[in-house]
Design an enzyme around this catalytic site. Structure first.
Site, PDB file in Angstrom:
ATOM      1  N   GLY A  56      48.772  43.176  31.825  1.00 32.64           N
ATOM      2  CA  GLY A  56      48.115  42.040  32.442  1.00 32.64           C
ATOM      3  C   GLY A  56      48.960  41.529  33.744  1.00 32.64           C
ATOM      4  N   GLU A  57      50.204  41.174  33.489  1.00 38.59           N
ATOM      5  CA  GLU A  57      51.069  40.881  34.331  1.00 38.59           C
ATOM      6  C   GLU A  57      51.165  41.805  35.806  1.00 38.59           C
ATOM      7  OE1 GLU A  57      51.778  39.089  30.689  1.00 38.59           O
ATOM      8  OE2 GLU A  57      52.036  41.201  31.440  1.00 38.59           O
ATOM      9  N   VAL A  58      51.162  43.012  35.717  1.00 34.85           N
ATOM     10  CA  VAL A  58      51.130  44.329  36.690  1.00 34.85           C
ATOM     11  C   VAL A  58      49.918  44.151  37.346  1.00 34.85           C
ATOM     12  CG1 VAL A  58      51.288  46.501  37.130  1.00 34.85           C
ATOM     13  CG2 VAL A  58      52.852  45.613  35.487  1.00 34.85           C
ATOM     14  N   ALA A  60      48.079  41.335  37.709  1.00 34.92           N
ATOM     15  CA  ALA A  60      48.058  40.131  38.694  1.00 34.92           C
ATOM     16  C   ALA A  60      49.128  40.523  39.689  1.00 34.92           C
ATOM     17  CB  ALA A  60      48.782  39.038  37.723  1.00 34.92           C
ATOM     18  N   ALA A  61      50.131  41.385  39.752  1.00 38.75           N
ATOM     19  CA  ALA A  61      51.051  41.401  40.670  1.00 38.75           C
ATOM     20  C   ALA A  61      50.175  42.320  42.062  1.00 38.75           C
ATOM     21  CB  ALA A  61      52.187  42.091  40.308  1.00 38.75           C
TER      22      ALA A  61
END
Length: 417
Positions: A56-58, A60-61
């Site tokens: 999920g964070e990747v 977003a990146a």
């Protein structure tokens, strides 16, 4: 926090990672990188380092990386993750944008220092409130500019973080810019100690990422045509309710309806498959029929990275982690396809997105399998899928949130020369 308190936190962390090393080494790959032994000499040109703990964070990146390159940054871009799935996702999404893909260093002082000695980042961007104390303090002491992007603080996290406000206030005070995901997140970050002059305009870069994925999605590999109910990111206790709703809809005149059941953790696919077959359903694993051309009633997804494209085939969707108290999952993924979305009452991690969907009548809260089934029957009868839902998430098609973060990074780089 004073120097001794910081030293004590780092010392305790270091001891914990030393003790846990045998277990961690067996569970995580790329051990040399995680302990600071990067496979290259120190870098002397400008380096921007993006970090996202997992998938999920990747995701977003990714739009921020694209916005940064589009804005003209031609230096080194390094991307790190903690999990294997996060690393694979980073390589898939940012293979043409990033120069280095690295395993994140465990937060032990010697390992962190070795990592920073080689990478020598000028700007470090953490996504979604991912903060490891030793790395933050060490990077700050070296003059690295720190940015927190898509900062989010759920109800549960906020209560716990406020009990450790001294620690979190100290960490957040190290950042040069903090971009909250939404207005509520911004208020909570201020309460935790982010200086007002550091807090930037809210914006959800993950929404930008969803738009990018939608624009780049390819559904041509699927043979299935017809009504498909997709239940994504489900947890134990939810699959039974989904199956009840599915069977209710089939018995109410939608006998051709098919179900794609996507457990949050793929290793649970076998249990979900047995659950379906115990109810007399023809169920198969996605890995056995990835084009969905077989004679199935239920397909249980046992692979990572498939859910988003399946939402593109859906007539209706249910997003898991919401009938059970897990905080919900990303309702933007089905919504960006114009698919009506059902979810349970536990959406604490996605409150603003939930509210937008409820207001637009593209989202529906359900409390049980029976209620889900009734709503599913209604949605299938109305055929209420819409072609565009850009207004739901602001100007996501313009990448506005990602452009703001990228602009901040470029400004910090200019100030570092």
């Amino acid at each position: 926090m004073g120097p001794f308190a910081r030293w004590l936190v780092s010392f305790i962390e270091g001891c914990a990672f030393t003790v846990a090393s045998p277990w961690l080494k067996g569970r995580y790959d790329r051990w040399e990188e995680r302990t600071g032994a990067l496979p290259f000499p120190e870098i002397v040109e400008p380096v921007v380092w993006f970090h996202g703990v997992s998938v999920g964070e990747v995701q977003a990146a990714w739009p921020v990386a694209k916005a940064l390159r589009d804005a003209g940054y031609d230096g080194v871009l390094a991307v790190s993750a903690v999990t294997r799935t996060g690393m694979r996702t980073a390589m898939d999404l940012m293979g043409g944008l990033a120069d280095l893909f690295l395993a994140y260093p465990w937060d032990k002082r010697g390992w962190v220092r070795g990592f920073l000695d080689r990478l020598r980042p000028w700007v470090y961007v953490a996504f979604e409130t991912e903060m490891w104390p030793t790395l933050i303090w060490e990077a700050k002491s070296r003059g690295v500019k720190l940015v927190l992007a898509n900062g989010r603080v759920s109800d549960r996290s906020f209560r716990g973080m406020m009990r450790l406000r001294g620690l979190y206030g100290d960490l957040l005070g190290c950042f040069d810019a903090v971009f909250p995901r939404g207005s509520v997140d911004g208020e909570r970050l201020l309460a935790l100690g982010v200086p007002e002059g550091v807090l930037r305009e809210a914006g959800d870069v993950k929404a930008d990422g969803v738009w990018l994925r939608r624009l780049n999605a390819d559904l041509s590999g699927y043979s299935f045509r017809g009504d498909l109910f997709v239940a994504g990111s489900t947890h134990p206790g939810e699959e039974e309710e989904v199956l009840r709703a599915f069977l209710l809809a089939r018995s109410a005149g939608f006998g051709g309806l098919r179900l794609a059941l996507v457990p949050r953790h793929p290793e649970r696919a076998g249990d979900c498959l047995r659950l379906c077959r115990d109810r007399g359903l023809r169920a198969e694993l996605f890995s056995e029929d990835p084009s969905l051309c077989g004679d199935f009633e239920v397909v249980v997804v046992d692979r990572v990275g498939v859910l988003f494209s399946l939402y593109g085939l859906a007539s209706a969707a249910f997003v898991g982690g919401s009938l059970v108290p897990k905080g919900g999952q990303n309702v933007m993924e089905p919504a960006v396809w114009g698919v009506p979305v059902m979810f349970g009452p536990h959406m604490e991690d996605f409150v603003e997105q939930r509210d937008r969907l409820l207001e637009s009548r593209l989202g529906f809260e359900v409390l049980s399998g029976d209620e889900m089934g009734e709503r599913l029957i209604e949605l299938l009868g109305l055929r209420c899928r819409i072609s565009s839902c850009g207004a739901l998430f602001g100007s996501g098609d313009e990448m506005s949130a990602s452009r703001r973060v990228a602009s901040e990074v470029l400004g910090l780089l200019e100030g570092s020369f």
